[in-house]
Motif scaffolding. Structure first.
Motif, mmCIF file in Angstrom:
data_model
loop_
_atom_site.group_PDB
_atom_site.id
_atom_site.type_symbol
_atom_site.label_atom_id
_atom_site.label_comp_id
_atom_site.label_asym_id
_atom_site.label_seq_id
_atom_site.Cartn_x
_atom_site.Cartn_y
_atom_site.Cartn_z
ATOM 1 N N ILE A 12 0.839 -1.202 0.000
ATOM 2 C CA ILE A 12 0.000 0.000 0.000
ATOM 3 C C ILE A 12 0.873 1.250 0.000
ATOM 4 O O ILE A 12 0.629 2.196 -0.751
ATOM 5 C CB ILE A 12 -0.949 -0.017 1.215
ATOM 6 N N ALA A 15 2.357 1.845 -3.477
ATOM 7 C CA ALA A 15 1.373 2.404 -4.418
ATOM 8 C C ALA A 15 1.131 3.887 -4.138
ATOM 9 O O ALA A 15 1.075 4.702 -5.065
ATOM 10 C CB ALA A 15 0.063 1.624 -4.337
ATOM 11 N N LYS A 19 2.013 7.126 -6.628
ATOM 12 C CA LYS A 19 0.972 8.089 -7.015
ATOM 13 C C LYS A 19 1.349 9.512 -6.626
ATOM 14 O O LYS A 19 1.134 10.452 -7.392
ATOM 15 C CB LYS A 19 -0.364 7.689 -6.373
ATOM 16 N N TYR A 26 -3.493 5.285 -12.500
ATOM 17 C CA TYR A 26 -3.696 4.082 -11.708
ATOM 18 C C TYR A 26 -3.298 2.836 -12.493
ATOM 19 O O TYR A 26 -2.803 1.873 -11.936
ATOM 20 C CB TYR A 26 -5.152 3.987 -11.253
ATOM 21 N N GLU A 30 -0.559 0.019 -11.520
ATOM 22 C CA GLU A 30 -0.894 -1.405 -11.619
ATOM 23 C C GLU A 30 0.209 -2.170 -12.353
ATOM 24 O O GLU A 30 0.639 -3.237 -11.913
ATOM 25 C CB GLU A 30 -2.221 -1.570 -12.357
ATOM 26 N N HIS A 42 -6.283 -1.838 -11.053
ATOM 27 C CA HIS A 42 -6.169 -0.379 -10.920
ATOM 28 C C HIS A 42 -7.330 0.208 -10.116
ATOM 29 O O HIS A 42 -7.174 1.213 -9.441
ATOM 30 C CB HIS A 42 -6.077 0.279 -12.299
ATOM 31 N N ILE A 45 -6.436 0.192 -6.457
ATOM 32 C CA ILE A 45 -5.515 1.276 -6.132
ATOM 33 C C ILE A 45 -6.276 2.591 -6.029
ATOM 34 O O ILE A 45 -6.004 3.407 -5.159
ATOM 35 C CB ILE A 45 -4.395 1.373 -7.188
#
Length: 50
Positions: A12, A15, A19, A26, A30, A42, A45
């Motif tokens: 997490i 990701a 971002k 997204y 992915e 995606h 996310i």
């Protein structure tokens, strides 16, 4: 903080880092996670609350 999430906190965090640090979609995130062996959609996310 990550009690009810399916993925481990490190995934997490990775990701979220992708971002916030880079201007990636997204789907791009992915693909990056898939290269690292994490099979995530995606839309999953996108549901992370940035």
């Amino acid at each position: 903080m990550y009690k009810h999430h399916r993925y481990p906190p490190i995934i997490i965090k990775q990701a979220v880092y992708f971002k916030l640090r880079f201007t990636l979609s997204y789907r791009d995130i992915e693909e990056l996670l898939k290269i690292r062996g994490v099979n995530v959609d995606h839309s999953t996310i996108q549901r992370l609350d940035f």
